[in-house]
Design a protein around this motif. Structure first.
Motif, PDB file in Angstrom:
ATOM      1  N   PHE A   1       0.828  -1.192   0.000  1.00 40.32           N
ATOM      2  CA  PHE A   1       0.000   0.000   0.000  1.00 40.32           C
ATOM      3  C   PHE A   1       0.867   1.247   0.000  1.00 40.32           C
ATOM      4  O   PHE A   1       1.932   1.267   0.611  1.00 40.32           O
ATOM      5  CB  PHE A   1      -0.903   0.025   1.238  1.00 40.32           C
ATOM      6  N   GLU A   2       0.388   2.273  -0.677  1.00 39.64           N
ATOM      7  CA  GLU A   2       1.032   3.584  -0.667  1.00 39.64           C
ATOM      8  C   GLU A   2       0.297   4.423   0.365  1.00 39.64           C
ATOM      9  O   GLU A   2      -0.929   4.527   0.326  1.00 39.64           O
ATOM     10  CB  GLU A   2       0.936   4.224  -2.049  1.00 39.64           C
ATOM     11  N   ILE A   3       1.040   4.996   1.294  1.00 40.07           N
ATOM     12  CA  ILE A   3       0.460   5.839   2.329  1.00 40.07           C
ATOM     13  C   ILE A   3       1.034   7.232   2.174  1.00 40.07           C
ATOM     14  O   ILE A   3       2.254   7.420   2.173  1.00 40.07           O
ATOM     15  CB  ILE A   3       0.746   5.291   3.737  1.00 40.07           C
ATOM     16  N   MET A   4       0.141   8.194   2.028  1.00 37.80           N
ATOM     17  CA  MET A   4       0.554   9.589   1.871  1.00 37.80           C
ATOM     18  C   MET A   4       0.139  10.383   3.106  1.00 37.80           C
ATOM     19  O   MET A   4      -1.011  10.293   3.533  1.00 37.80           O
ATOM     20  CB  MET A   4      -0.095  10.192   0.629  1.00 37.80           C
TER      21      MET A   4
ATOM     22  N   ASP B   1       4.370  13.662   2.123  1.00 34.73           N
ATOM     23  CA  ASP B   1       5.284  12.550   2.334  1.00 34.73           C
ATOM     24  C   ASP B   1       4.586  11.280   1.865  1.00 34.73           C
ATOM     25  O   ASP B   1       3.394  11.105   2.099  1.00 34.73           O
ATOM     26  CB  ASP B   1       5.624  12.444   3.822  1.00 34.73           C
ATOM     27  N   THR B   2       5.309  10.421   1.171  1.00 32.79           N
ATOM     28  CA  THR B   2       4.731   9.179   0.655  1.00 32.79           C
ATOM     29  C   THR B   2       5.648   8.016   0.987  1.00 32.79           C
ATOM     30  O   THR B   2       6.861   8.134   0.891  1.00 32.79           O
ATOM     31  CB  THR B   2       4.549   9.261  -0.877  1.00 32.79           C
ATOM     32  N   THR B   3       5.036   6.898   1.386  1.00 34.41           N
ATOM     33  CA  THR B   3       5.789   5.681   1.635  1.00 34.41           C
ATOM     34  C   THR B   3       4.985   4.486   1.145  1.00 34.41           C
ATOM     35  O   THR B   3       3.760   4.538   1.093  1.00 34.41           O
ATOM     36  CB  THR B   3       6.143   5.531   3.137  1.00 34.41           C
TER      37      THR B   3
ATOM     38  N   GLN C   1      -2.874   3.482  13.247  1.00 36.52           N
ATOM     39  CA  GLN C   1      -2.995   3.744  14.684  1.00 36.52           C
ATOM     40  C   GLN C   1      -2.137   4.934  15.109  1.00 36.52           C
ATOM     41  O   GLN C   1      -2.581   5.783  15.897  1.00 36.52           O
ATOM     42  CB  GLN C   1      -2.595   2.490  15.491  1.00 36.52           C
ATOM     43  N   GLN C   2      -0.915   5.030  14.571  1.00 36.81           N
ATOM     44  CA  GLN C   2      -0.041   6.158  14.892  1.00 36.81           C
ATOM     45  C   GLN C   2      -0.640   7.467  14.382  1.00 36.81           C
ATOM     46  O   GLN C   2      -0.601   8.483  15.068  1.00 36.81           O
ATOM     47  CB  GLN C   2       1.340   5.953  14.292  1.00 36.81           C
ATOM     48  N   ALA C   3      -1.180   7.446  13.170  1.00 41.36           N
ATOM     49  CA  ALA C   3      -1.783   8.651  12.599  1.00 41.36           C
ATOM     50  C   ALA C   3      -2.997   9.085  13.417  1.00 41.36           C
ATOM     51  O   ALA C   3      -3.186  10.271  13.689  1.00 41.36           O
ATOM     52  CB  ALA C   3      -2.170   8.406  11.145  1.00 41.36           C
ATOM     53  N   ALA C   4      -3.815   8.129  13.823  1.00 40.41           N
ATOM     54  CA  ALA C   4      -4.994   8.449  14.619  1.00 40.41           C
ATOM     55  C   ALA C   4      -4.608   9.043  15.973  1.00 40.41           C
ATOM     56  O   ALA C   4      -5.221  10.008  16.435  1.00 40.41           O
ATOM     57  CB  ALA C   4      -5.853   7.207  14.816  1.00 40.41           C
ATOM     58  N   ALA C   5      -3.586   8.495  16.589  1.00 45.62           N
ATOM     59  CA  ALA C   5      -3.151   8.980  17.897  1.00 45.62           C
ATOM     60  C   ALA C   5      -2.600  10.398  17.838  1.00 45.62           C
ATOM     61  O   ALA C   5      -2.747  11.175  18.780  1.00 45.62           O
ATOM     62  CB  ALA C   5      -2.103   8.035  18.481  1.00 45.62           C
ATOM     63  N   SER C   6      -1.988  10.752  16.703  1.00 44.90           N
ATOM     64  CA  SER C   6      -1.375  12.078  16.591  1.00 44.90           C
ATOM     65  C   SER C   6      -2.259  13.076  15.836  1.00 44.90           C
ATOM     66  O   SER C   6      -1.896  14.240  15.706  1.00 44.90           O
ATOM     67  CB  SER C   6      -0.025  11.972  15.889  1.00 44.90           C
ATOM     68  N   GLY C   7      -3.403  12.618  15.314  1.00 43.52           N
ATOM     69  CA  GLY C   7      -4.288  13.507  14.569  1.00 43.52           C
ATOM     70  C   GLY C   7      -3.804  13.793  13.159  1.00 43.52           C
ATOM     71  O   GLY C   7      -4.258  14.735  12.515  1.00 43.52           O
ATOM     72  N   GLN C   8      -2.911  12.977  12.683  1.00 40.45           N
ATOM     73  CA  GLN C   8      -2.329  13.168  11.352  1.00 40.45           C
ATOM     74  C   GLN C   8      -3.296  12.679  10.278  1.00 40.45           C
ATOM     75  O   GLN C   8      -3.969  11.673  10.441  1.00 40.45           O
ATOM     76  CB  GLN C   8      -1.039  12.356  11.293  1.00 40.45           C
ATOM     77  N   ARG C   9      -3.370  13.424   9.173  1.00 36.96           N
ATOM     78  CA  ARG C   9      -4.222  13.052   8.057  1.00 36.96           C
ATOM     79  C   ARG C   9      -3.411  12.211   7.082  1.00 36.96           C
ATOM     80  O   ARG C   9      -2.312  12.594   6.690  1.00 36.96           O
ATOM     81  CB  ARG C   9      -4.739  14.292   7.346  1.00 36.96           C
ATOM     82  N   ILE C  10      -3.950  11.040   6.689  1.00 33.25           N
ATOM     83  CA  ILE C  10      -3.273  10.180   5.728  1.00 33.25           C
ATOM     84  C   ILE C  10      -4.257   9.700   4.672  1.00 33.25           C
ATOM     85  O   ILE C  10      -5.478   9.719   4.876  1.00 33.25           O
ATOM     86  CB  ILE C  10      -2.593   8.969   6.402  1.00 33.25           C
ATOM     87  N   TYR C  11      -3.699   9.298   3.541  1.00 36.33           N
ATOM     88  CA  TYR C  11      -4.468   8.722   2.442  1.00 36.33           C
ATOM     89  C   TYR C  11      -3.793   7.408   2.097  1.00 36.33           C
ATOM     90  O   TYR C  11      -2.574   7.348   1.939  1.00 36.33           O
ATOM     91  CB  TYR C  11      -4.456   9.674   1.249  1.00 36.33           C
ATOM     92  N   ILE C  12      -4.581   6.335   1.987  1.00 37.85           N
ATOM     93  CA  ILE C  12      -4.030   5.002   1.728  1.00 37.85           C
ATOM     94  C   ILE C  12      -4.670   4.445   0.470  1.00 37.85           C
ATOM     95  O   ILE C  12      -5.886   4.522   0.301  1.00 37.85           O
ATOM     96  CB  ILE C  12      -4.313   4.052   2.903  1.00 37.85           C
TER      97      ILE C  12
END
Length: 50
Positions: free
Chosen positions: A3-6, A17-19, A31-42
């Motif tokens: 999966f590509e996570i942005m 940032d993309t990985t 889980q890390q994104a949710a805990a820190s309030g970070q927005r991601i697209y998968i």
């Protein structure tokens, strides 16, 4: 499957940032994104945005 996570900018939603990770790593990253309030697209790796 891979999966590509942005990581998205908080202001305008642009990818800053993309990985690419394997399926086993997705839950940990979400889980890390949710805990820190970070927005991601998968999405599945190798798909193109049209």
């Amino acid at each position: 499957m891979r999966f590509e996570i942005m990581r998205l900018d908080d202001i305008d939603g642009v990818a800053v940032d993309t990985t690419v990770v394997d399926a086993a790593s997705v839950n940990r990253i979400v889980q890390q994104a949710a805990a820190s309030g970070q927005r991601i697209y998968i999405r599945p790796a190798g798909t193109a945005v049209r």
